[in-house]
Structures are given as C-alpha cells and as structure tokens.
Design a protein around this motif. Structure first.
Motif, mmCIF file in Angstrom:
data_model
loop_
_atom_site.group_PDB
_atom_site.id
_atom_site.type_symbol
_atom_site.label_atom_id
_atom_site.label_comp_id
_atom_site.label_asym_id
_atom_site.label_seq_id
_atom_site.Cartn_x
_atom_site.Cartn_y
_atom_site.Cartn_z
ATOM 1 N N LEU A 1 0.818 -1.207 0.000
ATOM 2 C CA LEU A 1 0.000 0.000 0.000
ATOM 3 C C LEU A 1 0.853 1.259 0.000
ATOM 4 N N SER A 2 1.972 1.223 0.723
ATOM 5 C CA SER A 2 2.854 2.397 0.739
ATOM 6 C C SER A 2 3.504 2.615 -0.620
ATOM 7 N N ILE A 3 3.845 1.541 -1.328
ATOM 8 C CA ILE A 3 4.404 1.676 -2.670
ATOM 9 C C ILE A 3 3.382 2.308 -3.604
ATOM 10 N N GLU A 4 2.116 1.939 -3.423
ATOM 11 C CA GLU A 4 1.055 2.474 -4.273
ATOM 12 C C GLU A 4 0.596 3.861 -3.842
ATOM 13 N N GLY A 5 1.185 4.402 -2.779
ATOM 14 C CA GLY A 5 0.831 5.738 -2.327
ATOM 15 C C GLY A 5 -0.383 5.800 -1.428
ATOM 16 N N ARG A 6 -0.961 4.670 -1.039
ATOM 17 C CA ARG A 6 -2.128 4.652 -0.157
ATOM 18 C C ARG A 6 -1.640 4.538 1.291
ATOM 19 N N MET A 7 -1.059 5.629 1.774
ATOM 20 C CA MET A 7 -0.389 5.599 3.066
ATOM 21 C C MET A 7 -1.362 5.452 4.222
ATOM 22 N N THR A 8 -2.567 5.983 4.076
ATOM 23 C CA THR A 8 -3.552 5.849 5.153
ATOM 24 C C THR A 8 -3.852 4.388 5.444
ATOM 25 N N LEU A 9 -4.136 3.628 4.396
ATOM 26 C CA LEU A 9 -4.414 2.204 4.584
ATOM 27 C C LEU A 9 -3.176 1.457 5.059
ATOM 28 N N ALA A 10 -1.997 1.902 4.642
ATOM 29 C CA ALA A 10 -0.763 1.252 5.083
ATOM 30 C C ALA A 10 -0.582 1.394 6.592
ATOM 31 N N VAL A 11 -0.865 2.582 7.115
ATOM 32 C CA VAL A 11 -0.760 2.777 8.562
ATOM 33 C C VAL A 11 -1.792 1.920 9.289
ATOM 34 N N TYR A 12 -3.014 1.866 8.751
ATOM 35 C CA TYR A 12 -4.035 1.006 9.353
ATOM 36 C C TYR A 12 -3.555 -0.448 9.419
ATOM 37 N N ALA A 13 -2.882 -0.906 8.365
ATOM 38 C CA ALA A 13 -2.403 -2.288 8.335
ATOM 39 C C ALA A 13 -1.368 -2.540 9.429
ATOM 40 N N ILE A 14 -0.493 -1.571 9.680
ATOM 41 C CA ILE A 14 0.514 -1.734 10.740
ATOM 42 C C ILE A 14 -0.148 -1.753 12.110
ATOM 43 N N VAL A 15 -1.127 -0.883 12.313
ATOM 44 C CA VAL A 15 -1.850 -0.874 13.588
ATOM 45 C C VAL A 15 -2.580 -2.205 13.789
ATOM 46 N N PHE A 16 -3.169 -2.724 12.721
ATOM 47 C CA PHE A 16 -3.850 -4.022 12.806
ATOM 48 C C PHE A 16 -2.851 -5.127 13.142
ATOM 49 N N ALA A 17 -1.664 -5.088 12.535
ATOM 50 C CA ALA A 17 -0.635 -6.080 12.841
ATOM 51 C C ALA A 17 -0.198 -5.983 14.303
ATOM 52 N N ALA A 18 -0.104 -4.757 14.820
ATOM 53 C CA ALA A 18 0.270 -4.580 16.225
ATOM 54 C C ALA A 18 -0.799 -5.151 17.147
ATOM 55 N N ALA A 19 -2.076 -4.975 16.771
ATOM 56 C CA ALA A 19 -3.157 -5.539 17.581
ATOM 57 C C ALA A 19 -3.100 -7.062 17.579
ATOM 58 N N LEU A 20 -2.844 -7.661 16.415
ATOM 59 C CA LEU A 20 -2.733 -9.120 16.347
ATOM 60 C C LEU A 20 -1.528 -9.611 17.136
ATOM 61 N N ASP A 21 -0.431 -8.850 17.105
ATOM 62 C CA ASP A 21 0.754 -9.246 17.871
ATOM 63 C C ASP A 21 0.469 -9.234 19.367
ATOM 64 N N GLY A 22 -0.430 -8.354 19.786
ATOM 65 C CA GLY A 22 -0.746 -8.288 21.205
ATOM 66 C C GLY A 22 -1.620 -9.421 21.700
ATOM 67 N N ILE A 23 -2.283 -10.126 20.789
ATOM 68 C CA ILE A 23 -3.200 -11.173 21.243
ATOM 69 C C ILE A 23 -2.714 -12.583 20.927
ATOM 70 N N ASP A 24 -1.775 -12.740 19.976
ATOM 71 C CA ASP A 24 -1.405 -14.113 19.600
ATOM 72 C C ASP A 24 -0.740 -14.861 20.742
ATOM 73 N N GLY A 25 0.173 -14.194 21.447
ATOM 74 C CA GLY A 25 0.818 -14.856 22.577
ATOM 75 C C GLY A 25 -0.156 -15.155 23.700
ATOM 76 N N ARG A 26 -1.069 -14.212 23.950
ATOM 77 C CA ARG A 26 -2.053 -14.429 25.009
ATOM 78 C C ARG A 26 -3.010 -15.560 24.650
ATOM 79 N N VAL A 27 -3.393 -15.630 23.392
ATOM 80 C CA VAL A 27 -4.252 -16.731 22.959
ATOM 81 C C VAL A 27 -3.522 -18.062 23.108
ATOM 82 N N ALA A 28 -2.226 -18.079 22.758
ATOM 83 C CA ALA A 28 -1.447 -19.310 22.870
ATOM 84 C C ALA A 28 -1.389 -19.792 24.316
ATOM 85 N N ARG A 29 -1.176 -18.871 25.244
ATOM 86 C CA ARG A 29 -1.120 -19.267 26.656
ATOM 87 C C ARG A 29 -2.500 -19.653 27.174
#
Length: 295
Positions: free
Chosen positions: A44-72
C-alpha cells in the motif's frame, strides 16, 4: 539420523507424522495474519495509499498483542510459534515501517534517507535478537521481568510513524532531515538499555462491579481510534515517549530498594539487562532455554 529402514517401522512413522492439535495452530494463524498485514502495508505504501498502510501496521500490532495471550490461554505454545512470532515482528515492525517512511518522504534524501530506514529495520532485528537471547537470563533481578530493555517492537513501529500522523493532521510535513533524525532516534531507543515498563505486573482481574465500565471503556477507545485515528495515534505516541523516563525511574527505585534489602550486594544498583556477550552467543542454545512463544 533416521535411515530409510527406520521409516519402515510404524512406531517411527507414528512419532514423526502424529496429528497436530488445532489449539497449536490457532496462535500461528493469528501470527500469519499479522505478517500478511505487514506485507500488505508495504504494498500500500508503494502504491501511495499511506492511510491504509498505517491502518495495516496498527492491525498487525493488535494481532501481535493477542497471539501470545491466545497461545497461553488455550495452551498452544510451541517453539515453532515462538520463532514465527519473532520473524513476524521483524517484518511487521522493522521492515514495513522503515520502507513506508522511505517511500513516503525519506527517499527525498537519497542515500541518507535509505540509510535511516535501513538502520531502523536493522535496529529492530538486533532488538528482537537481544530479547530472545536474554529472555532466560538468570542474573536478572526478579522485578526486571516487569520491564523491557529498550522500546518494544510494536511500540517502536507505532511511534516511528509520528511524522506521518502529523502530516495527516494538517500540521505540516516535517522536513525530510528531521524525519530521518527522528527515525534514528527511535532506532536508538529500541537498541538502548533503557528500562521500559511492560505492564506485566498489572492485575488482569477486573472486579465484578467494574466489568461493564471496562467494556464501555474499551468500546469507547476503539470508537475514538476509528473516528479520530490520527489524533489518537499522535497523542498516544507523544504520551508514550514522555512516559519513558517514568519507566527508568521506576526501575531505578526498585533496584535501590532491592539493594537496600540485600546488604551483601554492597548497595549496588543492578543495571538493566545487557546484551549477550560473544562467548554466550557461541554456546549452542538448549531446548529448555526457549519460551513457548515470544511476545
């Protein structure tokens, strides 16, 4: 080493190809979704759609916060999941934000901008490697488990994109040199020995009378993030950076208290966990030295 003759033994085949419980797969699927979000942010950043690119990183951060907790929670920890989680953090929070900043503005500086983006990604890699190597350090004081050494990976990715948030708020675009300097500053904070409060010591149990207010607070925060993402991310980033000295002070206070309680230590204040030495790195890791999942 197994030979073709060993594979004819049904017991050997049963051990090698035993079914994997679904609970072992669920956390890894969440981690893979986070990797997909990080890679999509690059596209998305290559295509110039930076807003959606930032949303994707925030979404990845949210998933990173729950995967370990779900595993435990479902007892789905595995060494494979631990390694996958660490690699996902490098892609999502090191490579993706660095490339996003480069495609967005740092390319204006030519080679200097690329160096800033590359240093950030490499710093993320080194920070994760240090975390993995010192996770079971027996020399760490007990209270050190409540602190990260350096800014953690998701926080580093969210904070380094502050220049993008400011531009989306119509506050003016930072000079490219200032963006590069800020990127290097966040990279330094990630590989530094600065104690950063992790929040692991906070109580996870909610009193019955506060359950409904907690639900309302979570929904209110999510609504704010969706409705005013750049304000929330900007204010959150600034507050996080301003709170870093508080984590350092808390670590030093607890270290002094521990030193006063143990006179035999000579009153010395333990320093934050340091990076592993080359001698330690040369030793092969033991199977029981690695956690079920990294977070």
């Amino acid at each position: 080493m197994q030979t073709p003759y060993d594979l004819r033994d049904p017991d050997v085949r049963r051990r090698r190809f035993r079914p994997i419980p679904v609970r072992m797969l669920v956390p890894n699927v969440i981690t893979l979704l986070a990797i997909c979000a990080g890679l999509t942010a690059i596209r998305l950043s290559i295509e110039g759609r930076m807003t959606l690119a930032v949303y994707a990183i925030v979404f990845a951060a949210a998933l990173d916060g729950i995967d370990g907790r779900v595993a435990r929670l479902i007892k789905g920890q595995s060494k494979f999941g631990a390694e996958l989680d660490s690699l996902a953090d490098f892609v999502n929070f090191g490579v993706a934000p660095g490339l996003m900043l480069y495609f967005w503005q740092l390319h204006e500086l030519g080679n200097a901008g690329w160096i800033a983006a590359m240093v950030f990604a490499i710093s993320m890699c080194l920070r994760l490697a240090r975390f993995n190597a010192t996770l079971d350090d027996p020399n760490k004081p007990a209270f050190a488990a409540n602190f990260f050494t350096g800014v953690p990976a998701p926080a580093g990715a969210i904070t380094v994109m502050l220049p993008i948030y400011a531009a989306f708020l119509d506050l003016g675009r930072w000079p490219a040199a200032l963006t590069a300097g800020y990127t290097l500053l966040i990279a330094f904070l990630m590989v530094s020995r600065l104690p950063v409060f992790s929040g692991k010591s906070m109580r996870m149990r909610v009193p019955p009378e506060l359950v409904l207010p907690a639900f309302v607070a979570v929904v209110f925060f999510i609504a704010l993030l969706i409705s005013y993402p750049w304000y929330v991310l900007s204010i959150g980033t600034v507050l996080y950076l301003l709170a870093l000295p508080l984590g350092y002070k808390s670590y030093r206070d607890q270290a002094r208290a521990m030193g006063g309680a143990a006179p035999s230590s000579g009153g010395e204040v333990p320093s934050p966990p340091s990076a592993p030495t080359m001698a330690n790195l040369s030793e092969p890791p033991h199977d029981d030295d690695r956690p079920g999942r990294l977070h």
